[in-house]
Design a protein around this motif. Structure first.
Motif, PDB file in Angstrom:
ATOM      1  N   GLY A   1      -1.774   7.195  -0.211  1.00  0.00           N
ATOM      2  CA  GLY A   1      -2.823   7.714  -1.069  1.00  0.00           C
ATOM      3  C   GLY A   1      -3.328   6.744  -2.115  1.00  0.00           C
ATOM      4  N   LYS A   2      -2.874   5.484  -2.047  1.00  0.00           N
ATOM      5  CA  LYS A   2      -3.303   4.505  -3.063  1.00  0.00           C
ATOM      6  C   LYS A   2      -3.968   3.312  -2.402  1.00  0.00           C
ATOM      7  CE  LYS A   2       0.129   5.626  -6.588  1.00  0.00           C
ATOM      8  NZ  LYS A   2       1.157   5.066  -7.518  1.00  0.00           N
ATOM      9  N   GLU A   3      -4.687   2.566  -3.209  1.00  0.00           N
ATOM     10  CA  GLU A   3      -5.324   1.349  -2.735  1.00  0.00           C
ATOM     11  C   GLU A   3      -4.274   0.260  -2.500  1.00  0.00           C
ATOM     12  OE1 GLU A   3      -8.948   2.877  -2.462  1.00  0.00           O
ATOM     13  OE2 GLU A   3      -8.693   0.705  -2.273  1.00  0.00           O
TER      14      GLU A   3
ATOM     15  N   SER B   1       2.813  -4.649 -12.565  1.00  0.00           N
ATOM     16  CA  SER B   1       3.688  -3.578 -12.081  1.00  0.00           C
ATOM     17  C   SER B   1       5.032  -4.091 -11.570  1.00  0.00           C
ATOM     18  CB  SER B   1       2.981  -2.783 -10.978  1.00  0.00           C
ATOM     19  OG  SER B   1       2.597  -3.637  -9.916  1.00  0.00           O
TER      20      SER B   1
ATOM     21  N   ALA C   1       6.342   1.865  -0.617  1.00  0.00           N
ATOM     22  CA  ALA C   1       5.060   1.446  -0.047  1.00  0.00           C
ATOM     23  C   ALA C   1       5.327   0.648   1.226  1.00  0.00           C
ATOM     24  CB  ALA C   1       4.281   0.581  -1.037  1.00  0.00           C
TER      25      ALA C   1
ATOM     26  N   ARG D   1       0.861  -1.181   0.000  1.00  0.00           N
ATOM     27  CA  ARG D   1       0.000   0.000   0.000  1.00  0.00           C
ATOM     28  C   ARG D   1       0.895   1.227   0.000  1.00  0.00           C
ATOM     29  NH1 ARG D   1      -5.314   0.966   1.594  1.00  0.00           N
ATOM     30  NH2 ARG D   1      -5.459  -1.000   2.746  1.00  0.00           N
TER      31      ARG D   1
ATOM     32  N   GLU E   1       8.367   4.507  -7.468  1.00  0.00           N
ATOM     33  CA  GLU E   1       6.958   4.104  -7.409  1.00  0.00           C
ATOM     34  C   GLU E   1       6.744   2.789  -6.662  1.00  0.00           C
ATOM     35  OE1 GLU E   1       8.684   4.958 -10.107  1.00  0.00           O
ATOM     36  OE2 GLU E   1       8.331   3.569 -11.793  1.00  0.00           O
TER      37      GLU E   1
ATOM     38  N   GLU F   1      -2.505  -3.061  -3.086  1.00  0.00           N
ATOM     39  CA  GLU F   1      -2.259  -3.737  -4.363  1.00  0.00           C
ATOM     40  C   GLU F   1      -1.675  -5.119  -4.106  1.00  0.00           C
ATOM     41  OE1 GLU F   1       0.439  -3.048  -8.428  1.00  0.00           O
ATOM     42  OE2 GLU F   1       0.920  -1.963  -6.600  1.00  0.00           O
TER      43      GLU F   1
END
Length: 126
Positions: free
Chosen positions: A42-44, A63, A92, A39, A89, A46
């Motif tokens: 600000g993102k779901e 990804s 997380a 995670r 990116e 994954e």
């Protein structure tokens, strides 16, 4: 009491590598598929990888495909996620989770997992 504990996170430069570990206790690892999720802020959440209980099947999210490798050592009650060519990116919180029920195969859907670790932070930055 079933438990999953992640370790191996940290700060790494772009292009670098890390190996995450998921140490399990309280259940027989070789009866369960294990998934890896992340995670980012600000993102779901994954789903990024999953390895079947036998180790014979592995799946990856697009990804991370070609950069991450999942493997397991049932004798050590540990599942690993080898992460190469890390990019910003990929920053997380990373979690491992136990697939439910026993003997079921791979999945990247969080609702297919019944037990989760506390997570480990991975930060990719120069």
């Amino acid at each position: 009491q079933k438990q999953l504990v992640e370790s191996g996170g940290g700060l790494v430069q772009p292009g670098g590598s890390l190996r995450l570990s998921c140490a399990v206790s309280g259940f027989t690892l070789d009866r369960y598929s294990i998934g890896w999720f992340r995670r980012a802020p600000g993102k779901e959440r994954e789903g990024i990888s999953c390895i079947s209980y036998s180790g014979g099947s592995k799946i990856y999210a697009d990804s991370v495909k070609g950069r991450f490798t999942v493997f397991r050592d049932n004798a050590k009650n540990t599942v690993y996620l080898e992460m190469n060519s890390l990019q910003p990116e990929d920053t997380a919180f990373y979690y491992c989770a136990r697939r439910w029920p026993t003997g079921w195969g791979t999945s990247l859907r969080p609702e297919d997992f019944d037990s989760w670790g506390q997570g480990t932070q991975v930060t990719v930055s120069s």
